[in-house]
Design a protein around this motif. Structure first.
Motif, PDB file in Angstrom:
ATOM      1  N   MET A 159      20.394  54.068  56.030  1.00 59.41           N
ATOM      2  CA  MET A 159      20.357  53.141  56.199  1.00 59.41           C
ATOM      3  C   MET A 159      21.872  51.978  56.766  1.00 59.41           C
ATOM      4  N   ARG A 160      21.527  51.454  57.858  1.00 59.44           N
ATOM      5  CA  ARG A 160      23.108  50.916  57.921  1.00 59.44           C
ATOM      6  C   ARG A 160      23.163  49.582  58.320  1.00 59.44           C
ATOM      7  N   VAL A 161      23.993  48.437  57.896  1.00 57.00           N
ATOM      8  CA  VAL A 161      24.060  47.131  57.932  1.00 57.00           C
ATOM      9  C   VAL A 161      24.525  46.578  58.460  1.00 57.00           C
ATOM     10  N   ILE A 162      24.461  45.907  59.905  1.00 57.85           N
ATOM     11  CA  ILE A 162      25.556  45.181  60.768  1.00 57.85           C
ATOM     12  C   ILE A 162      24.966  43.491  60.665  1.00 57.85           C
ATOM     13  N   ASN A 163      26.295  42.943  60.207  1.00 56.84           N
ATOM     14  CA  ASN A 163      26.482  41.656  60.233  1.00 56.84           C
ATOM     15  C   ASN A 163      26.044  40.963  61.387  1.00 56.84           C
ATOM     16  N   MET A 223      26.230  48.014  52.065  1.00 58.04           N
ATOM     17  CA  MET A 223      24.677  47.485  51.101  1.00 58.04           C
ATOM     18  C   MET A 223      24.583  46.486  51.481  1.00 58.04           C
ATOM     19  N   CYS A 224      23.098  46.442  51.694  1.00 64.02           N
ATOM     20  CA  CYS A 224      21.797  44.928  51.614  1.00 64.02           C
ATOM     21  C   CYS A 224      20.963  44.776  50.609  1.00 64.02           C
ATOM     22  N   GLY A 225      21.103  44.570  49.721  1.00 65.85           N
ATOM     23  CA  GLY A 225      20.000  45.136  48.523  1.00 65.85           C
ATOM     24  C   GLY A 225      18.768  44.499  49.039  1.00 65.85           C
ATOM     25  N   ASN A 226      18.529  43.371  50.255  1.00 67.30           N
ATOM     26  CA  ASN A 226      17.251  42.574  50.175  1.00 67.30           C
ATOM     27  C   ASN A 226      16.823  43.325  51.600  1.00 67.30           C
ATOM     28  N   GLY A 227      18.126  44.078  52.454  1.00 70.05           N
ATOM     29  CA  GLY A 227      17.343  44.998  54.130  1.00 70.05           C
ATOM     30  C   GLY A 227      16.534  46.057  53.053  1.00 70.05           C
ATOM     31  N   LEU A 228      17.191  46.613  52.390  1.00 71.93           N
ATOM     32  CA  LEU A 228      17.210  47.556  51.967  1.00 71.93           C
ATOM     33  C   LEU A 228      15.931  48.197  51.013  1.00 71.93           C
ATOM     34  N   ARG A 229      15.200  46.882  50.684  1.00 74.25           N
ATOM     35  CA  ARG A 229      13.854  46.296  50.714  1.00 74.25           C
ATOM     36  C   ARG A 229      12.808  46.907  51.782  1.00 74.25           C
ATOM     37  N   ILE A 237      20.581  49.269  42.867  1.00 73.46           N
ATOM     38  CA  ILE A 237      22.123  48.484  43.271  1.00 73.46           C
ATOM     39  C   ILE A 237      23.304  49.428  42.409  1.00 73.46           C
ATOM     40  N   SER A 238      23.662  50.586  43.044  1.00 73.90           N
ATOM     41  CA  SER A 238      25.017  51.079  42.485  1.00 73.90           C
ATOM     42  C   SER A 238      25.706  51.182  43.989  1.00 73.90           C
ATOM     43  N   PRO A 239      27.289  52.020  43.585  1.00 75.99           N
ATOM     44  CA  PRO A 239      28.025  52.331  42.441  1.00 75.99           C
ATOM     45  C   PRO A 239      28.142  50.281  42.134  1.00 75.99           C
ATOM     46  N   VAL A 240      28.405  50.325  40.695  1.00 80.01           N
ATOM     47  CA  VAL A 240      29.434  49.228  40.289  1.00 80.01           C
ATOM     48  C   VAL A 240      30.644  49.575  39.948  1.00 80.01           C
ATOM     49  N   ARG A 241      31.533  48.429  40.066  1.00 77.39           N
ATOM     50  CA  ARG A 241      33.021  48.677  40.242  1.00 77.39           C
ATOM     51  C   ARG A 241      33.325  47.398  39.641  1.00 77.39           C
ATOM     52  N   PHE A 242      34.694  47.371  39.265  1.00 78.86           N
ATOM     53  CA  PHE A 242      35.473  46.300  39.155  1.00 78.86           C
ATOM     54  C   PHE A 242      36.982  46.587  38.948  1.00 78.86           C
ATOM     55  N   PRO A 245      28.016  48.198  46.081  1.00 77.07           N
ATOM     56  CA  PRO A 245      29.940  48.138  46.338  1.00 77.07           C
ATOM     57  C   PRO A 245      30.178  47.346  47.243  1.00 77.07           C
ATOM     58  N   ASN A 246      29.215  46.225  47.847  1.00 79.81           N
ATOM     59  CA  ASN A 246      30.125  45.011  47.943  1.00 79.81           C
ATOM     60  C   ASN A 246      30.559  44.171  46.931  1.00 79.81           C
ATOM     61  N   PRO A 247      31.565  43.489  47.848  1.00 84.98           N
ATOM     62  CA  PRO A 247      32.757  42.844  46.550  1.00 84.98           C
ATOM     63  C   PRO A 247      31.372  41.000  46.959  1.00 84.98           C
ATOM     64  N   HIS A 248      31.976  41.090  45.079  1.00 85.63           N
ATOM     65  CA  HIS A 248      31.082  40.406  44.797  1.00 85.63           C
ATOM     66  C   HIS A 248      32.150  38.603  44.030  1.00 85.63           C
TER      67      HIS A 248
END
Length: 336
Positions: free
Chosen positions: A67-71, A79-85, A128-133, A168-171
């Motif tokens: 899956m690729r997500v084009i804004n 990544m896009c969690g809603n889109g992945l569903r 939803i992963s990976p998680v990074r800080f 991995p999207n920045p939030h």
């Protein structure tokens, strides 16, 4: 003929394109241009969307597809969690399987069919992963060299604390009261940090969250590359993790967290093991329209009501009935 699908997760709306069905897949330039054209409510169809979900074959072992997500602005999200569903539902029905992995930009993620949320409201769970800080994972600058966890940043909004999590999207996340949630601060901060700024050179998704009770949140997101959305899956996931980390008496690991949003509701579960974090995001995967269009119009970036044949499903009515039965936790209107 090719076929697009109009889909949504919590009213986070997309067009879905399976490139494996095309005679000639679109190149990156064509995908970017198509996303900008078809998602624009003035130049596209069906009042536009937040982006385009692209399904490709995957070369990874034990992975069903990519899956690729084009804004909407033509940029690509990791990544896009809603889109992945919604992609997971499409792949499950196409391949007659209910549990598998999907390749995304940074990870192969586990997905699975869940019990319907309501009649005619199918649901999927996605990892939803990976998680990074670390600052380099966003990147962010001029905010110190350590992770930003529940810290005041007066340069953003005085009086608020912020947490930065990449999934991995920045939030960038802040827990706020109802007045702040309904005010102008989120839009102003989101717009500022997604333009030229001294803190997030690549932009950042900004979420405000209101704590409603134990394991209950309302989340609103200003999304990088899009603006305000009815829901952001990775945003709700990252916010759920921040909730459990910074409010342990209210947000719990390994328990179901109910997350309301302007477009409806999802469930999350946040997990930690051996210094690794991940989140399960569970919510609707709704298909509202089937759009038949000549493949040449995709390559020519010309998908309009004149060039496409559109068939509406009955699923949006079922989803809205489900949403109407949810508690009214916000006055923020759903974007139509």
């Amino acid at each position: 003929m090719a076929q697009l699908r109009k889909v949504h997760g919590s009213e986070n709306r997309f067009f879905l394109l399976d490139q494996t069905t095309l005679d000639q897949p679109l190149n990156d330039g064509e995908l970017s241009a198509l996303a900008q054209q078809v998602t624009n409510p003035k130049t596209g169809i069906l009042d536009g969307a937040d982006g385009v979900l692209v399904v490709n074959s995957s070369s990874h072992d034990n992975v069903l597809a990519q899956m690729r997500v084009i804004n909407a602005d033509g940029s690509e999200a990791s990544m896009c969690g809603n889109g992945l569903r919604t992609v997971s539902r499409y792949l499950a029905e196409k391949n007659h399987t209910n549990q598998f992995k999907v390749e995304t930009m940074t990870a192969d993620l586990q997905v699975s069919r869940q019990n319907d949320l309501a009649p005619e409201v199918p649901a999927f769970s996605v990892e939803i992963s990976p998680v990074r800080f670390k600052p380099a994972d966003f990147p962010f600058t001029n905010l110190g060299n350590d992770a930003l966890i529940d810290q005041p940043v007066p340069a953003f909004v005085p009086g608020l604390n912020f947490t930065a999590i990449a999934v991995p999207n920045p939030h960038l996340i802040s827990f706020v009261d109802e007045e702040t949630m309904n005010g102008e601060a989120l839009g102003e901060l989101g717009s500022r940090l997604n333009g030229v700024n001294d803190y997030f050179p690549d932009g950042v998704n900004v979420s405000f969250a209101q704590i409603l009770g134990k394991n209950q949140l309302f989340v609103r997101t200003y999304e990088r590359g899009v603006g305000f959305t009815n829901a952001c899956g990775t945003g709700m996931s990252a916010t759920s993790l921040a909730f459990a980390m910074t409010h342990p008496n209210l947000g719990q690991f390994d328990r179901t967290i109910t997350v309301y949003n302007p477009g409806g509701m999802v469930k999350t579960q946040v997990h930690q093991s051996d210094n690794r974090y991940w989140i399960d995001l569970i919510g609707n995967a709704t298909q509202t329209h089937l759009i038949d269009v000549d493949e040449a119009e995709l390559h020519g970036v010309n998908v309009t009501s004149e060039t496409a044949s559109i068939q509406q499903t009955e699923e949006e009515a079922a989803y809205l009935k489900f949403v109407d039965q949810l508690p009214k936790v916000s006055t923020i209107a759903v974007k139509k």
